[in-house]
Design a protein around this motif. Structure first.
Motif, PDB file in Angstrom:
ATOM      1  N   PRO A 174       0.804  -1.230   0.000  1.00 53.03           N
ATOM      2  CA  PRO A 174       0.000   0.000   0.000  1.00 53.03           C
ATOM      3  C   PRO A 174       0.833   1.275   0.000  1.00 53.03           C
ATOM      4  O   PRO A 174       0.336   2.339  -0.371  1.00 53.03           O
ATOM      5  CB  PRO A 174      -0.820  -0.121   1.295  1.00 53.03           C
ATOM      6  N   SER A 177       4.516   3.626  -4.335  1.00 46.45           N
ATOM      7  CA  SER A 177       3.903   4.453  -5.373  1.00 46.45           C
ATOM      8  C   SER A 177       4.141   3.818  -6.736  1.00 46.45           C
ATOM      9  O   SER A 177       5.059   3.013  -6.926  1.00 46.45           O
ATOM     10  CB  SER A 177       4.498   5.861  -5.351  1.00 46.45           C
ATOM     11  N   LYS A 188       2.959  -2.743  -9.771  1.00 47.35           N
ATOM     12  CA  LYS A 188       2.196  -2.632  -8.522  1.00 47.35           C
ATOM     13  C   LYS A 188       0.791  -3.173  -8.748  1.00 47.35           C
ATOM     14  O   LYS A 188       0.112  -2.791  -9.704  1.00 47.35           O
ATOM     15  CB  LYS A 188       2.124  -1.178  -8.053  1.00 47.35           C
ATOM     16  N   GLY A 348      -2.835   3.692  -1.492  1.00 48.47           N
ATOM     17  CA  GLY A 348      -1.447   4.095  -1.652  1.00 48.47           C
ATOM     18  C   GLY A 348      -1.230   5.578  -1.432  1.00 48.47           C
ATOM     19  O   GLY A 348      -1.926   6.416  -2.014  1.00 48.47           O
ATOM     20  N   ARG A 396       9.484   4.135  -1.010  1.00 51.11           N
ATOM     21  CA  ARG A 396       8.173   3.824  -1.564  1.00 51.11           C
ATOM     22  C   ARG A 396       7.660   4.936  -2.483  1.00 51.11           C
ATOM     23  O   ARG A 396       6.505   4.916  -2.891  1.00 51.11           O
ATOM     24  CB  ARG A 396       7.184   3.566  -0.420  1.00 51.11           C
ATOM     25  N   THR A 421      -3.419  10.638  -1.192  1.00 53.48           N
ATOM     26  CA  THR A 421      -3.384   9.254  -1.670  1.00 53.48           C
ATOM     27  C   THR A 421      -3.838   9.211  -3.127  1.00 53.48           C
ATOM     28  O   THR A 421      -4.107  10.240  -3.745  1.00 53.48           O
ATOM     29  CB  THR A 421      -4.292   8.348  -0.824  1.00 53.48           C
TER      30      THR A 421
END
Length: 528
Positions: A174, A177, A188, A348, A396, A421
């Motif tokens: 989560p 990116s 992802k 995310g 991330r 997000t």
């Protein structure tokens, strides 16, 4: 008088020289940590305790540690330390978050290769004098899909090695990116997509309430027939009993585990299965990794005990002694604002913005930012600390923006955290009043005044008559006592929020009833 450190686990003896060279006395008893009573009996004599995973620093041990100032974990996982109890007693808990990443990643790759070609069983058969060439029919990994559950520091190293072996890599994380995934060369995906597509699944995530049994019986039913599963992260991420059933049925072709729900693992549902490889938590067991983490923790603890410097602390940020008195309550505020946002965020995160206004703008805002990011990520990444939080976020692909402002507000000092997000933007602001207690003063542009409490319920609702009565009655019928009730709204009949402090905890069943109230848009239990 020189500070004294007890080493109660098998840590590289090279660490002893680091301590002594820096003026710290060392008592090296590498087998003591296995006996909690013996440890508790002598821990009061020491200023520092250096450990690995065998020593369990419980509240009982800490109760006898009257002089203890710092616990140093040579490694990343600190689940063998009662951190709340240590924090309450003012004991700094340090770890070495990056010292054994390569070693653990390499072990996962080694198990993947051993599993694909049935190497342990073939070795045992051949050395027994058999020549069962047709029995051990393995699979190639070239062109196969590897699913990573967790793509942080270790997971990203595994992905790099797997891509070098010409595997296709997909990742569920989560906090990863799309930009970072692209840089790593991985795709992802959501968890269900990973389960349905992966030929091999390897786990690289900490054990938290959200990740416990993330590979459950339900999840296993969603996997491809013939999938192989590797776990070098933490025991408890996989439902071992359910996995045994899936292995027995042939749905799962094999598993390789280095970690188990109970350790030392003298018995386990996976033991004895012909398609299972087990190793005794060897992920960090190389000469290089052992040396690295031992030297690193000795340096960190020595610096703290002799100079007051704090590095890689799990329960306190890196700040100087001069800054501490004024900064500490705002660090607590920032971490709790982050925790508030993190507990509500399930998609995310792409970027985070921390704005400090008024008096707090002149303080060490870097420590505030680290504390906010640590609080934000901790619900998913239990081992994160305020020092490593910015680098973990960067790994991330999370963009962190820090701003200060002299702009006037209703408060002498105001900290605002904005989390962006893939689906929404969430903003929460807080301050510290004269009593030193941090509190939330604004959520999503709605004014509110609420102190943080160990157990709370957050509700976003429509401002319509009957909500407060229905909500309070529902909790009352369930035996949940309301301690405080803070309300706020944008306008009459518009968006509204409630922050409710409760005694004890609330069950999932009660929360489901709260969410079904006609005015409720979202409801979430919170813990601070």
């Amino acid at each position: 008088m020189a500070p004294r450190v007890l080493i109660s686990d098998k840590i590289s003896p090279a660490s002893v020289k680091i301590f002594t060279d820096r003026g710290v006395e060392v008592d090296y008893q590498p087998d003591l940590g296995k006996d909690r009573d013996a440890l508790a009996a002598i821990i009061g004599q020491y200023d520092g305790l250096a450990i690995r995973s065998a020593t369990k620093v419980t509240s009982k041990v800490l109760a006898q540690a009257g002089n203890l100032k710092v616990i140093g974990r040579a490694g990343i996982g600190v689940d063998n330390v009662d951190i709340p109890a240590a924090t309450q007693r003012g004991v700094i808990v340090m770890n070495t978050p990056f010292g054994n990443s390569i070693t653990t990643a390499e072990h996962a790759i080694a198990l993947l290769l051993a599993l694909s070609r049935e190497i342990p069983a073939a070795d045992q058969s051949t050395q027994a004098g058999k020549w069962e060439k047709t029995r051990f029919l393995g699979v190639e990994i070239t062109g196969k899909t590897l699913g990573l559950i967790g793509c942080g520091n270790i997971g990203s190293i595994v992905s790099d090695r797997a891509l070098g072996l010409r595997m296709k890599v997909i990742a569920f994380d989560p906090f990863l990116s799309h930009e970072r995934a692209q840089d790593l060369g991985v795709e992802k995906v959501e968890l269900d997509d990973l389960l349905g597509r992966a030929d091999f699944i390897t786990l690289h995530t900490p054990l938290t309430e959200k990740t416990k049994n993330i590979v459950s019986a339900t999840a296993l039913n969603k996997t491809k027939k013939g999938v192989r599963i590797i776990n070098c992260a933490r025991g408890g991420l996989v439902d071992e009993a359910a996995l045994r059933v899936a292995l027995d049925s042939g749905h799962v072709a094999g598993a390789a585990f280095d970690v188990f729900s109970t350790e030392p693992a003298t018995e386990n549902p996976l033991f004895g299965h012909p398609h299972v490889i087990c190793t005794p938590h060897l992920g960090a067991s190389t000469m290089e990794a052992q040396e690295n983490v031992a030297l690193q923790i000795a340096e960190q603890m020595s610096d703290y005990l002799t100079r007051g410097a704090i590095t890689n602390a799990v329960n306190f940020p890196s700040i100087t002694a001069e800054e501490a008195p004024k900064l500490r309550p705002f660090i607590t505020l920032a971490e709790k604002l982050g925790s508030f946002a993190g507990q509500l965020t399930e998609t995310g995160i792409t970027s985070v913005r921390i704005t400090c206004q008024g008096e707090v703008a002149h303080m060490n805002t870097r420590a505030l930012t680290s504390a906010a990011i640590a609080g934000l990520l901790r619900p998913m990444l239990a081992d994160i600390n305020v020092v490593s939080a910015p680098s973990v976020a960067k790994e991330r692909g999370i963009v962190i923006e820090e701003t200060t402002s002299e702009a006037d507000s209703d408060y002498d000092a105001l900290v605002t955290l904005t989390v962006i997000t893939e689906k929404l933007e969430r903003t929460v602001s807080g301050t510290v009043f004269g009593d030193g207690k941090p509190r939330i003063v604004e959520i999503k542009g709605i004014k509110v005044d609420a102190e943080f409490a160990p157990s709370m319920i957050y509700v976003a609702n429509e401002d319509k008559p009957g909500f407060v009565g229905s909500f309070a009655s529902l909790l009352g019928e369930a035996g949940v006592n309301i301690a405080t009730f803070a309300l706020g709204r944008l306008s009459q009949g518009g968006d509204a929020i409630a922050l409710v402090q409760i005694d004890g905890t609330v069950s999932d069943a009660v929360m489901d009833k709260v969410r079904k109230l006609p005015q409720v848009r979202m409801a979430k239990p919170l813990a601070f």
